[in-house]
Enzyme design. Structure first.
Site, PDB file in Angstrom:
ATOM      1  N   LYS A 239     -19.543  -2.407  -6.039  1.00 44.85           N
ATOM      2  CA  LYS A 239     -18.931  -3.571  -5.399  1.00 44.85           C
ATOM      3  C   LYS A 239     -19.966  -4.316  -4.558  1.00 44.85           C
ATOM      4  CE  LYS A 239     -14.403  -1.460  -5.614  1.00 44.85           C
ATOM      5  NZ  LYS A 239     -13.344  -0.669  -4.965  1.00 44.85           N
TER       6      LYS A 239
ATOM      7  N   GLN B 103     -12.172   1.636   0.806  1.00 40.24           N
ATOM      8  CA  GLN B 103     -12.180   2.382  -0.457  1.00 40.24           C
ATOM      9  C   GLN B 103     -11.220   3.567  -0.384  1.00 40.24           C
ATOM     10  OE1 GLN B 103     -13.975   1.503  -3.326  1.00 40.24           O
ATOM     11  NE2 GLN B 103     -12.782   3.142  -4.261  1.00 40.24           N
TER      12      GLN B 103
ATOM     13  N   ASP C   4      -7.988  -6.471  -1.697  1.00 40.04           N
ATOM     14  CA  ASP C   4      -7.445  -5.539  -2.701  1.00 40.04           C
ATOM     15  C   ASP C   4      -5.988  -5.868  -3.036  1.00 40.04           C
ATOM     16  OD1 ASP C   4      -9.290  -3.708  -3.685  1.00 40.04           O
ATOM     17  OD2 ASP C   4      -9.179  -2.432  -1.897  1.00 40.04           O
TER      18      ASP C   4
END
Ligand code: NDP
Length: 251
Positions: free
Chosen positions: A19, A63, A86
């Site tokens: 990422k 994460q 997200d």
């Protein structure tokens, strides 16, 4: 974008590195916050608060999975919805449900992009999503529904998985069981999208679909690796750019 990682899970480390690399590639400034696995929930929530308030940051990504002693739901709920790249926050999930959203969750959005770019029409098609997680299966089904698919969601209690998948014009597998979907479960000419990423004991990475078998029947199929995975990261970049535009449009 702030990228938060807690602990030393090797798969999470790879995802975070990918990422960050993608951010660099497209020109998004990323800041990594790598916290030790002993970090308390209070400490993590305090960091999120700080990142929420930082006007120099447009996106926050924490994460998952988090270490067992931290309540993931509490952390997801703490991220400001307009920085939730997200799209896991309940506000964003609710917006997806009613079809009026700023961000889509990256993996289902990546799957939709693959379908669109391949010129596949969803309207009226039998769509079978295998898996009902909050991050993949459920939003995936919702997006296919918004595009007028006739959607069935399968899960571990589904009575006859093979028979249900056999009906599908479009199959999306998001299960986490290596090669669960076999060639004889695929209708001739179906579109098969494999979200699964499963590491075998011999270190090979395979999907939830037995690729060789399914490819013989499918009109289109995604490989693992190299299919949905890179699209997920691309959609994260898209969400981050969108967050920046939302934050700065009036300035
Ligand atoms: P979860 O473990 O959260 O969910 C798995 C789902 O599969 C559950 O709904 C479960 O049912 C269902 N399931 C499990 N076993 C069976 C079975 N035998 N038959 C039918 N359904 C079954 O996983 P995620 O949704 O987070 O991830 C799914 C896969 O996608 C994983 O391999 C993951 O690594 C991968 N992934 C890939 C991404 C990418 O970027 N390519 C991003 C995110 C995930 P039940 O609800 O009844 O337990």
């Amino acid at each position: 974008m702030a990228v938060v990682i807690v602990g030393d899970d090797p798969a999470s480390r790879i995802y975070v590195n990918n990422k960050k690399k993608a951010c660099e590639y497209v020109g998004i400034r990323s800041e990594e916050y790598a916290l030790p696995k002993e970090t308390t929930q209070e400490e993590l929530l305090a960091l999120i608060e700080k990142l929420n308030a930082d006007e120099g940051l447009d996106g926050i990504l924490c994460q998952l999975p988090l270490p067992k002693h931290i309540d993931e739901k509490a952390v997801i709920n703490a991220i400001r919805p307009d920085k939730d790249v997200d799209a896991f926050h309940p506000v964003n999930v609710g917006k997806i449900m009613i079809g009026d959203y700023d961000f889509l969750p990256c993996t289902p959005a990546g799957v939709m992009e693959l379908i669109y770019e391949s010129g596949i029409d969803i309207q009226g098609k039998e769509c079978v999503v295998v898996g009902r997680s909050n991050i993949v299966g459920k939003p995936m089904a919702m997006l296919l529904l918004h595009d007028h698919g006739t959607v069935t969601i399968c899960h571990s209690r589904t009575k006859d998985l093979a028979e249900t998948v056999r009906r599908a014009d479009i199959v999306v597998a998001a299960v986490g069981v290596p090669e669960l979907i076999r060639g004889d479960m695929i209708k001739e000419g179906a579109v098969v999208i494999d979200v699964g990423m499963n590491r075998l004991p011999d270190k090979r990475l395979v999907g939830d679909v037995a690729y060789e078998e399914a490819a013989e029947k499918a009109a289109a199929i995604t490989p693992v690796p190299g299919g949905v995975g890179p699209m997920t990261i691309a959609m994260l970049m898209k969400n981050t750019v969108k967050a920046a535009l939302l934050h700065h449009r009036d300035k």
